[in-house]
Scaffold this active site. Sequence first.
Site, PDB file in Angstrom:
ATOM      1  N   LYS A 113     -21.469   5.944  -8.395  1.00  0.00           N
ATOM      2  CA  LYS A 113     -20.749   5.516  -9.600  1.00  0.00           C
ATOM      3  C   LYS A 113     -19.283   5.233  -9.292  1.00  0.00           C
ATOM      4  O   LYS A 113     -18.673   4.339  -9.867  1.00  0.00           O
ATOM      5  CB  LYS A 113     -20.874   6.568 -10.711  1.00  0.00           C
ATOM      6  CG  LYS A 113     -22.239   6.617 -11.342  1.00  0.00           C
ATOM      7  CD  LYS A 113     -22.220   7.365 -12.664  1.00  0.00           C
ATOM      8  CE  LYS A 113     -23.591   7.312 -13.338  1.00  0.00           C
ATOM      9  NZ  LYS A 113     -23.623   8.022 -14.619  1.00  0.00           N
ATOM     10  N   LYS A 195     -33.342   1.783  -8.022  1.00  0.00           N
ATOM     11  CA  LYS A 195     -33.826   2.447  -9.236  1.00  0.00           C
ATOM     12  C   LYS A 195     -33.661   1.548 -10.472  1.00  0.00           C
ATOM     13  O   LYS A 195     -32.664   0.830 -10.573  1.00  0.00           O
ATOM     14  CB  LYS A 195     -32.999   3.728  -9.408  1.00  0.00           C
ATOM     15  CG  LYS A 195     -33.393   4.598 -10.557  1.00  0.00           C
ATOM     16  CD  LYS A 195     -32.453   5.789 -10.704  1.00  0.00           C
ATOM     17  CE  LYS A 195     -31.189   5.439 -11.457  1.00  0.00           C
ATOM     18  NZ  LYS A 195     -30.450   6.580 -12.006  1.00  0.00           N
ATOM     19  N   LYS A 198     -30.378   1.555 -16.760  1.00  0.00           N
ATOM     20  CA  LYS A 198     -29.965   0.881 -17.991  1.00  0.00           C
ATOM     21  C   LYS A 198     -28.609   0.216 -17.840  1.00  0.00           C
ATOM     22  O   LYS A 198     -28.222  -0.610 -18.661  1.00  0.00           O
ATOM     23  CB  LYS A 198     -29.992   1.857 -19.165  1.00  0.00           C
ATOM     24  CG  LYS A 198     -29.173   3.100 -19.018  1.00  0.00           C
ATOM     25  CD  LYS A 198     -29.521   4.092 -20.134  1.00  0.00           C
ATOM     26  CE  LYS A 198     -28.982   5.470 -19.829  1.00  0.00           C
ATOM     27  NZ  LYS A 198     -29.574   6.509 -20.640  1.00  0.00           N
TER      28      LYS A 198
HETATM   29  P1  AMP Z   1     -29.910   8.994 -17.700  1.00  0.00           P
HETATM   30  O1  AMP Z   1     -30.271   7.658 -18.236  1.00  0.00           O
HETATM   31  O2  AMP Z   1     -29.186   8.912 -16.405  1.00  0.00           O
HETATM   32  O3  AMP Z   1     -29.265   9.891 -18.702  1.00  0.00           O
HETATM   33  O4  AMP Z   1     -31.308   9.676 -17.335  1.00  0.00           O
HETATM   34  C1  AMP Z   1     -32.107  10.343 -18.281  1.00  0.00           C
HETATM   35  C2  AMP Z   1     -33.394  10.846 -17.654  1.00  0.00           C
HETATM   36  O5  AMP Z   1     -34.195   9.747 -17.207  1.00  0.00           O
HETATM   37  C3  AMP Z   1     -33.184  11.731 -16.414  1.00  0.00           C
HETATM   38  O6  AMP Z   1     -34.157  12.742 -16.422  1.00  0.00           O
HETATM   39  C4  AMP Z   1     -33.399  10.784 -15.277  1.00  0.00           C
HETATM   40  O7  AMP Z   1     -33.802  11.429 -14.113  1.00  0.00           O
HETATM   41  C5  AMP Z   1     -34.495   9.887 -15.826  1.00  0.00           C
HETATM   42  N1  AMP Z   1     -34.472   8.537 -15.206  1.00  0.00           N
HETATM   43  C6  AMP Z   1     -33.442   7.667 -15.226  1.00  0.00           C
HETATM   44  N2  AMP Z   1     -33.761   6.522 -14.572  1.00  0.00           N
HETATM   45  C7  AMP Z   1     -35.040   6.696 -14.138  1.00  0.00           C
HETATM   46  C8  AMP Z   1     -35.961   5.865 -13.402  1.00  0.00           C
HETATM   47  N3  AMP Z   1     -35.632   4.643 -12.973  1.00  0.00           N
HETATM   48  N4  AMP Z   1     -37.195   6.364 -13.127  1.00  0.00           N
HETATM   49  C9  AMP Z   1     -37.555   7.601 -13.549  1.00  0.00           C
HETATM   50  N5  AMP Z   1     -36.737   8.428 -14.251  1.00  0.00           N
HETATM   51  C10 AMP Z   1     -35.507   7.984 -14.543  1.00  0.00           C
END
Ligand code: AMP
Length: 331
Positions: A113, A195, A198
């Site tokens: 980041k 990965k 969003k």
């Molecule tokens: P975040 O959007 O970073 O707050 O992530 C929220 C949850 O989604 C966390 O448990 C992450 O590990 C999971 N997560 C985010 N991106 C992915 C992805 N591409 N594949 C699987 N899990 C994800």
Amino acid sequence: MRIISGIQPSGNITLGNYLGAVKNFVKLQDKEDITDFLVFVADLHAITVPQDKAELRKNIKSLVSIYLACGLNPEKVKIFIQSEVPAHAQIGWVLQCNGYIGELERMTQYKDKKERQVAGVSVGLLTYPSLMAGDILLYDADMVPTGLDQKQHLELTRDLAERFNNKYGETFVVPTPFIPEAGAKIMSLTEPTKKMSKSDPNPKAYISLLDDINVIKKKIKSAVTDSDGTIKYDIDNKPGISNLLTILSCITNTSIKDLEAKYKDSNYATFKEDVANAVANEIMPIQEKYNELINSKYLDEVLDQGRDYANYLANKKLNKIYNKIGLGRKR
Ligand code: AMP
Ligand code: TRP
């Protein structure tokens, strides 16, 4: 058993968030040995990078509707907004004072980041994993379901818990990560070695749970694959097809092996068509529910209840922590 997890309200919830996290929360809520299950909106985490005020508010509400629309049941899971429970920020500070700069600088998410941040890197971006550790330790959570990208932060949480327990006496439960075998890392549709995220500048790289259904299908049909022509799971040589197999496997609860057998003689177009339909059919009812909920008073009822319960648990724990350290007067 106590379970906790959170997601940042920093944009559209993706298929990756859904398969790696939310879908598992929904499965776990029916486990019998659960005493408390808390799922929150990590808004304090979101401000580690710049946020537009109106967007942030919108995203917070949207995430709560998504949680409910995906099937979280407020009778089983307490849903709350992190900033409405001040103890998170308070324990975050305590843990910052027990964490080392070196260990935080080693976090890969911070390094990534930091690279992408053009307008200056906030101190919060560095110390964010100690806030996350606080989110978990505040509730004596035994289990933390997340995707694979949070593994390193969960290991740090365990280290911080053990360090604190050694220094001040038994205080925290050392939590166990719960990372699903399949779906823990859904990849980008345009660059399947990255990965799905969003915050990807290319919207074709991810599927938002709120994308138009036809757009979702189109994105899957134009997902980057390879020219080999066989539908086989091979992360190194066929990352695009492997990703689509993972997605289909998670949604249909079918093993990758069975899917490989089923599509042995199929071409990519047929296979992609099936994946597109499966994803669309999974997301359609979520969108219908979401639209019913997003402007309802029910969201506030759920959040008020979640906030009160979380504050009750968190404040009790925070008092114990302050007493262990010798902060303030004995309570
Ligand atoms: P975040 O959007 O970073 O707050 O992530 C929220 C949850 O989604 C966390 O448990 C992450 O590990 C999971 N997560 C985010 N991106 C992915 C992805 N591409 N594949 C699987 N899990 C994800
Ligand atoms: N850091 C997590 C993410 O970006 C979100 C999060 C914050 C979290 N606090 C948490 C996840 C506590 C699990 C438990 O995905």
